[in-house]
Enzyme design. Structure first.
Site, PDB file in Angstrom:
ATOM      1  N   ASP A  25       0.853  -1.179   0.000  1.00  0.00           N
ATOM      2  CA  ASP A  25       0.000   0.000   0.000  1.00  0.00           C
ATOM      3  C   ASP A  25       0.892   1.233   0.000  1.00  0.00           C
ATOM      4  O   ASP A  25       1.922   1.264   0.684  1.00  0.00           O
ATOM      5  CB  ASP A  25      -0.919   0.034   1.223  1.00  0.00           C
ATOM      6  CG  ASP A  25      -1.979   1.126   1.089  1.00  0.00           C
ATOM      7  OD1 ASP A  25      -3.036   0.841   0.497  1.00  0.00           O
ATOM      8  OD2 ASP A  25      -1.732   2.260   1.541  1.00  0.00           O
ATOM      9  N   GLU A  27       0.824   5.665   0.088  1.00  0.00           N
ATOM     10  CA  GLU A  27       0.152   6.962   0.141  1.00  0.00           C
ATOM     11  C   GLU A  27       0.931   7.889  -0.773  1.00  0.00           C
ATOM     12  O   GLU A  27       2.151   7.742  -0.940  1.00  0.00           O
ATOM     13  CB  GLU A  27       0.112   7.499   1.573  1.00  0.00           C
ATOM     14  CG  GLU A  27      -0.592   6.586   2.569  1.00  0.00           C
ATOM     15  CD  GLU A  27      -2.026   6.261   2.195  1.00  0.00           C
ATOM     16  OE1 GLU A  27      -2.675   7.114   1.558  1.00  0.00           O
ATOM     17  OE2 GLU A  27      -2.488   5.149   2.508  1.00  0.00           O
ATOM     18  N   HIS A 166      -6.120   4.997   5.621  1.00  0.00           N
ATOM     19  CA  HIS A 166      -5.407   5.938   4.758  1.00  0.00           C
ATOM     20  C   HIS A 166      -3.973   6.185   5.218  1.00  0.00           C
ATOM     21  O   HIS A 166      -3.384   7.210   4.870  1.00  0.00           O
ATOM     22  CB  HIS A 166      -6.160   7.266   4.622  1.00  0.00           C
ATOM     23  CG  HIS A 166      -7.479   7.126   3.929  1.00  0.00           C
ATOM     24  ND1 HIS A 166      -7.593   6.612   2.651  1.00  0.00           N
ATOM     25  CD2 HIS A 166      -8.737   7.411   4.344  1.00  0.00           C
ATOM     26  CE1 HIS A 166      -8.871   6.606   2.307  1.00  0.00           C
ATOM     27  NE2 HIS A 166      -9.583   7.064   3.306  1.00  0.00           N
ATOM     28  N   ASP A 171      -3.595   0.233   6.058  1.00  0.00           N
ATOM     29  CA  ASP A 171      -4.338  -0.301   4.916  1.00  0.00           C
ATOM     30  C   ASP A 171      -3.738  -1.603   4.403  1.00  0.00           C
ATOM     31  O   ASP A 171      -4.465  -2.496   3.951  1.00  0.00           O
ATOM     32  CB  ASP A 171      -4.387   0.738   3.794  1.00  0.00           C
ATOM     33  CG  ASP A 171      -5.352   1.874   4.104  1.00  0.00           C
ATOM     34  OD1 ASP A 171      -6.057   1.801   5.128  1.00  0.00           O
ATOM     35  OD2 ASP A 171      -5.385   2.843   3.324  1.00  0.00           O
TER      36      ASP A 171
END
Length: 221
Positions: A25, A27, A166, A171
């Protein structure tokens, strides 16, 4: 670059439970790698087919560009947090090592794949090649009773706690648990190996293409 529906690695005929996965994951500063958005946080959990974590890696990343305020509100990652974080070029070797030889898994895998592959290519010249598995695609076929396949909705449906929504590691952990539940759903349908899963995930899409010559809208995720 391999297509996620057509892996080209021979050992993937193995049972789903015998394979090794890396659940990723990221960001980012925004939603478009083509418009110059960059990674602000990276997390990877290497797991076996039972969901057991073998190795994990997580770090904030200096994106070398500003983080828009709305992204900070969403992720709680502010520019002062990443100012002294490593640039992606400084972690690229470790990222490549973790991904090597494992199936790349993410929730909406195309998004994470495009960002990670672009960053790796920029940093090292390496073209990322690996079989991919998207838990959104799996959920569309294996959890038809849920209208939204967002990570939040699936987590609520399966009773998966995520105290760091998030954020990359929060996540990623939720996706690991979701993957485990989805593999169980596949096994209930007697889908137990990689080839069988890929055939199941692509069969309805091919059927749709035969039924209509008109383009259809992209499904919401």
């Amino acid at each position: 670059m391999h297509d996620d529906a057509a892996p080209q690695t021979g050992h993937l005929v193995s049972a789903l439970r015998s394979l090794h996965y890396v659940v990723v994951d990221v960001e980012t500063t925004g939603g478009s790698v083509d418009r110059g958005d960059r990674i602000t946080e990276f997390a990877a959990l290497c797991v076996d087919g039972t969901g057991k974590v073998i190795e994990e890696f997580q770090t904030l990343v200096n994106p070398e560009r500003p983080i828009p305020p709305f992204i900070t509100r969403l992720t709680n990652i502010a520019e002062e947090m990443v100012r002294d974080a490593p640039r992606f070029s400084e972690i690229a070797g470790e990222v490549a090592r973790i991904l090597d030889g494992r199936i790349f898994v993410a929730h909406n895998a195309a998004f994470d794949w495009h960002f990670v592959s672009r960053e790796l290519e920029r940093a090292t010249g390496l073209v990322l090649e690996a079989p991919r598995l998207c838990t959104v695609r799996m959920a569309r076929r294996l959890v038809p009773e849920v209208s939204s396949r967002s990570l939040g909705s699936l987590s609520e449906y399966f009773g998966i706690e995520n105290e760091a929504r998030h954020r990359a590691m929060g996540d990623a952990r939720a996706t690991v648990e979701g993957l485990r539940r989805l593999i169980e759903r596949a096994e209930e349908r007697e889908i137990v190996d990689w080839d069988g899963l890929q055939e199941f995930l692509t069969s309805r899409r091919r059927s749709r293409r035969r039924r209509t010559a008109l383009p259809t809208s992209i499904d919401n995720i």
